[in-house]
Design a protein around this motif. Structure first.
Motif, PDB file in Angstrom:
ATOM      1  N   GLN A 319       0.946  -1.009   0.045  1.00 25.73           N
ATOM      2  CA  GLN A 319       0.001  -0.003   0.010  1.00 25.73           C
ATOM      3  C   GLN A 319       1.072   1.327   0.034  1.00 25.73           C
ATOM      4  OE1 GLN A 319      -2.334  -0.622   3.596  1.00 25.73           O
ATOM      5  NE2 GLN A 319      -3.389  -2.307   2.679  1.00 25.73           N
ATOM      6  N   ALA A 320       2.153   1.288  -0.303  1.00 22.67           N
ATOM      7  CA  ALA A 320       3.123   2.295  -0.550  1.00 22.67           C
ATOM      8  C   ALA A 320       4.006   2.285  -1.556  1.00 22.67           C
ATOM      9  CB  ALA A 320       4.063   2.349   0.792  1.00 22.67           C
ATOM     10  N   LEU A 333      -4.627   8.150  -9.981  1.00 22.64           N
ATOM     11  CA  LEU A 333      -5.360   6.881 -10.451  1.00 22.64           C
ATOM     12  C   LEU A 333      -6.114   6.413  -9.400  1.00 22.64           C
ATOM     13  CD1 LEU A 333      -6.043   4.913 -12.787  1.00 22.64           C
ATOM     14  CD2 LEU A 333      -3.737   3.915 -12.111  1.00 22.64           C
ATOM     15  N   VAL A 334      -7.457   5.992  -9.524  1.00 21.75           N
ATOM     16  CA  VAL A 334      -8.089   5.413  -8.492  1.00 21.75           C
ATOM     17  C   VAL A 334      -8.563   3.809  -9.131  1.00 21.75           C
ATOM     18  CG1 VAL A 334     -10.292   5.073  -7.190  1.00 21.75           C
ATOM     19  CG2 VAL A 334      -8.933   7.544  -7.676  1.00 21.75           C
ATOM     20  N   TYR A 335      -8.259   3.037  -8.295  1.00 19.21           N
ATOM     21  CA  TYR A 335      -8.624   1.490  -8.536  1.00 19.21           C
ATOM     22  C   TYR A 335      -8.886   0.575  -7.362  1.00 19.21           C
ATOM     23  CZ  TYR A 335      -3.495   0.443  -7.431  1.00 19.21           C
ATOM     24  OH  TYR A 335      -2.634   0.139  -6.890  1.00 19.21           O
ATOM     25  N   PRO A 336      -9.808  -0.264  -7.626  1.00 17.81           N
ATOM     26  CA  PRO A 336     -10.837  -0.282  -8.655  1.00 17.81           C
ATOM     27  C   PRO A 336     -11.657   0.799  -8.660  1.00 17.81           C
ATOM     28  CG  PRO A 336     -11.547  -1.890  -6.953  1.00 17.81           C
ATOM     29  CD  PRO A 336      -9.938  -1.405  -6.419  1.00 17.81           C
ATOM     30  N   ASN A 337     -12.246   0.955  -9.867  1.00  9.70           N
ATOM     31  CA  ASN A 337     -12.995   2.247  -9.944  1.00  9.70           C
ATOM     32  C   ASN A 337     -14.120   2.073 -11.341  1.00  9.70           C
ATOM     33  OD1 ASN A 337     -14.563   4.592  -9.226  1.00  9.70           O
ATOM     34  ND2 ASN A 337     -13.365   5.919  -9.951  1.00  9.70           N
ATOM     35  N   PRO A 338     -15.206   1.669 -11.266  1.00  6.89           N
ATOM     36  CA  PRO A 338     -16.024   1.543 -10.185  1.00  6.89           C
ATOM     37  C   PRO A 338     -15.825   0.302  -9.278  1.00  6.89           C
ATOM     38  CG  PRO A 338     -17.229   0.879 -11.976  1.00  6.89           C
ATOM     39  CD  PRO A 338     -16.273   1.475 -12.610  1.00  6.89           C
ATOM     40  N   GLY A 345     -11.789  -5.499  -0.518  1.00  6.30           N
ATOM     41  CA  GLY A 345     -10.347  -5.148  -0.163  1.00  6.30           C
ATOM     42  C   GLY A 345     -10.100  -3.671   0.010  1.00  6.30           C
ATOM     43  N   TYR A 346      -9.239  -3.010  -0.482  1.00  4.93           N
ATOM     44  CA  TYR A 346      -8.854  -1.699  -0.647  1.00  4.93           C
ATOM     45  C   TYR A 346      -9.099  -0.948  -1.749  1.00  4.93           C
ATOM     46  CZ  TYR A 346      -6.965  -2.417   4.234  1.00  4.93           C
ATOM     47  OH  TYR A 346      -6.621  -2.713   5.423  1.00  4.93           O
ATOM     48  N   VAL A 347      -9.404   0.184  -1.826  1.00  6.28           N
ATOM     49  CA  VAL A 347      -9.626   1.006  -2.784  1.00  6.28           C
ATOM     50  C   VAL A 347      -8.270   1.885  -2.823  1.00  6.28           C
ATOM     51  CG1 VAL A 347     -10.639   3.320  -4.040  1.00  6.28           C
ATOM     52  CG2 VAL A 347     -12.080   1.342  -3.259  1.00  6.28           C
ATOM     53  N   THR A 348      -7.515   1.967  -3.807  1.00 10.89           N
ATOM     54  CA  THR A 348      -6.373   2.668  -3.810  1.00 10.89           C
ATOM     55  C   THR A 348      -6.141   3.948  -4.740  1.00 10.89           C
ATOM     56  OG1 THR A 348      -5.084   0.423  -3.310  1.00 10.89           O
ATOM     57  CG2 THR A 348      -3.800   2.336  -4.133  1.00 10.89           C
ATOM     58  N   TRP A 380      -7.999   2.900   1.021  1.00  3.83           N
ATOM     59  CA  TRP A 380      -9.219   2.969   1.872  1.00  3.83           C
ATOM     60  C   TRP A 380      -9.865   1.746   1.771  1.00  3.83           C
ATOM     61  CZ3 TRP A 380     -14.201   4.969  -0.572  1.00  3.83           C
ATOM     62  CH2 TRP A 380     -15.300   5.059   0.317  1.00  3.83           C
ATOM     63  N   ASP A 381     -10.321   1.356   2.998  1.00  2.00           N
ATOM     64  CA  ASP A 381     -11.009   0.125   3.111  1.00  2.00           C
ATOM     65  C   ASP A 381     -12.425   0.136   2.851  1.00  2.00           C
ATOM     66  OD1 ASP A 381     -11.810   1.582   5.494  1.00  2.00           O
ATOM     67  OD2 ASP A 381     -11.010   0.005   7.008  1.00  2.00           O
ATOM     68  N   MET A 382     -12.975   1.308   2.382  1.00  2.00           N
ATOM     69  CA  MET A 382     -14.361   1.635   2.084  1.00  2.00           C
ATOM     70  C   MET A 382     -15.329   1.514   3.394  1.00  2.00           C
ATOM     71  SD  MET A 382     -15.135  -0.199  -1.445  1.00  2.00           S
ATOM     72  CE  MET A 382     -14.787  -1.928  -1.214  1.00  2.00           C
ATOM     73  N   ASN A 383     -14.811   1.665   4.515  1.00  2.00           N
ATOM     74  CA  ASN A 383     -15.598   1.877   5.796  1.00  2.00           C
ATOM     75  C   ASN A 383     -15.587   3.341   6.147  1.00  2.00           C
ATOM     76  OD1 ASN A 383     -16.042  -0.710   6.363  1.00  2.00           O
ATOM     77  ND2 ASN A 383     -14.007  -1.170   7.492  1.00  2.00           N
ATOM     78  N   ASP A 384     -16.566   3.822   6.943  1.00  2.00           N
ATOM     79  CA  ASP A 384     -16.749   5.065   7.279  1.00  2.00           C
ATOM     80  C   ASP A 384     -15.769   5.356   8.685  1.00  2.00           C
ATOM     81  OD1 ASP A 384     -18.106   4.202   9.737  1.00  2.00           O
ATOM     82  OD2 ASP A 384     -20.135   4.728   8.657  1.00  2.00           O
ATOM     83  N   LEU A 385     -15.992   6.440   9.435  1.00  2.00           N
ATOM     84  CA  LEU A 385     -15.167   6.955  10.349  1.00  2.00           C
ATOM     85  C   LEU A 385     -15.490   5.992  11.682  1.00  2.00           C
ATOM     86  CD1 LEU A 385     -15.363  10.951  10.238  1.00  2.00           C
ATOM     87  CD2 LEU A 385     -13.315   9.324   9.755  1.00  2.00           C
TER      88      LEU A 385
END
Length: 416
Positions: A319-320, A333-338, A345-348, A380-385
């Motif tokens: 992740q780095a 770049l954002v992936y995966p998107n959508p 998993g994580y959105v990177t 981002w793990d697609m979770n909120d705060l």
């Protein structure tokens, strides 16, 4: 072997027939910074192998270079006892190395093919030197692993060909920590400098940190700090990080996080300050073929981390990655998107500058996630705060650089 564009290629050829020596027991490889197809490889017996354009070019040995054999007589077998390790290029294109178990250990091969030999009494005759590194001030650091475990530092005063004014310092096998306790080190496996210039050292006793490497030269008894992990059991007590655990490999990623390899407990990913365990991989929860970790490194272009074990090599999608110099929408770049319903998993988000701040907002502007980039990427793990999965919708990643003078944004579509 070389891994490039997700494919492996081999430098293997009939080298033994060309040298008349067995091609075994290789130690380290160094890639010429000015020619990616020019590679040197050290060995524990035959000297220094040189490759050009992916083919064997030359063996540097006792009879055609400054390298020496540990056998001093005219025995023909001396050709099998030229021990080379700790290969590293400096910023002037000089290749440094250790010629172990002889009187003059430090050898330097210059770009013009000439050799420089540097004698230091403190290093003379040592058999297990490795990990030669240069710090930001141009000082040379060297790890003496077992016979006389410790760290060497050499300040050449930028006069490579004149060693008369050089300063040499060696840490004895006894490390004093911040609590005044002196611990004897029996094996010093590895060390690395983090992004703050601190030296992290892996030993048979666990992790030590030299906060300010300048004190290694200036202080009679520099402090090798132990990271303390609170027990959180009401006792106000803490334990040293990896106390008594042989830590065999250290890698610092672009987010200043610490990847720690152990002798028999797999790999740990630690927070930048070392107080929080972010991941722990072992044979029980990952594809690692062994919990005995020999080395860790990373492909900075895509963030993949490689774990070398005594059972093989494993690649992990990290992740780095390397940061960009400037924040630009064209690099993001954002992936995966959508993000599709079957994805877990994580959105990177990639293409970021170092220490960028990322805020994930809903269409209405509500903050659902905030964090700092690891080098040039953020996951981002697609979770909120509150740690709950976010509902379907369009989200906006708002990125601000460290200087807080430029922002960019990218949209993320989540389908549930």
């Amino acid at each position: 072997m070389i891994y490039e564009n997700e494919r492996w290629s081999s430098l293997d050829e009939d080298i033994e027939s060309k040298t008349g020596l067995k091609y075994i027991n290789l130690t380290e490889a160094a890639q010429d910074p000015n020619d990616r197809n020019h590679i040197f490889v050290g060995s524990t017996g035959q000297g220094l192998y040189e490759f050009k354009d992916n083919s064997f070019y030359k063996l540097h040995s006792w009879n055609n270079s400054a390298l020496k054999s540990i056998l001093t007589n005219n025995d023909d077998n001396k050709k099998n006892y030229i021990r080379i390790s700790a290969l590293q290029y400096d910023n002037k294109g000089n290749l440094w190395m250790a010629n172990n178990e002889i009187d003059t250990v430090i050898r330097v091969l210059q770009p013009d093919g000439n050799w420089i030999s540097l004698y230091y009494d403190e290093l003379s005759g040592l058999p297990t030197l490795k990990q030669l590194r240069f710090d930001k001030k141009g000082r040379i650091w060297l790890n003496s692993s077992r016979y006389l475990p410790g760290i060497f530092c050499i300040d050449t005063k930028n006069t490579l060909k004149d060693s008369r004014d050089d300063i040499v310092r060696f840490s004895s096998p006894y490390f004093k920590n911040q609590d005044g306790t002196t611990e004897e080190i029996y094996d010093l496996y590895c060390y690395e400098f983090d992004l703050d210039g601190q030296m992290w050292i892996g030993t048979d006793k666990g992790i030590f940190v030299l906060r300010n490497p300048d004190t290694f030269i200036s202080d009679e008894n520099p402090v090798f700090e132990r990271i303390k992990i609170p027990r959180n059991d009401g006792s106000d007590l803490a334990d040293y990080l990896f106390s008594g655990v042989s830590t065999t490999a250290i890698y610092i990623d672009q987010g200043n996080r610490k990847w720690i390899g152990t002798l028999d407990n797999g790999v740990f990913l630690m927070s930048p300050d070392g107080t929080e365990t972010l991941e722990h991989f072992s044979t029980k929860n990952s594809p690692l073929p062994s919990n005995h970790i020999l080395s860790i490194t990373e492909n900075g272009q895509n963030g993949s981390v490689f774990f070398g074990t005594n059972g093989g090599l494993v690649e992990y999608g990290g992740q780095a990655r390397d940061p960009e110099e400037t924040l630009s929408e064209s690099n993001i770049l954002v992936y995966p998107n959508p993000v599709k319903p079957d994805f877990y998993g994580y959105v990177t988000v990639t293409g970021l500058t170092s220490e960028s701040t990322i805020r994930i907002l809903t269409n209405s502007g509500k903050l659902v996630n905030i964090g700092t980039s690891n080098g040039g990427s953020y996951s981002w793990d697609m979770n909120d705060l509150n740690g709950h999965p976010v509902p379907a919708g369009v989200y906006h990643a708002v990125i601000t650089n460290l200087e807080n003078d430029k922002s960019e944004s990218a949209s993320i579509t989540v389908i549930r």
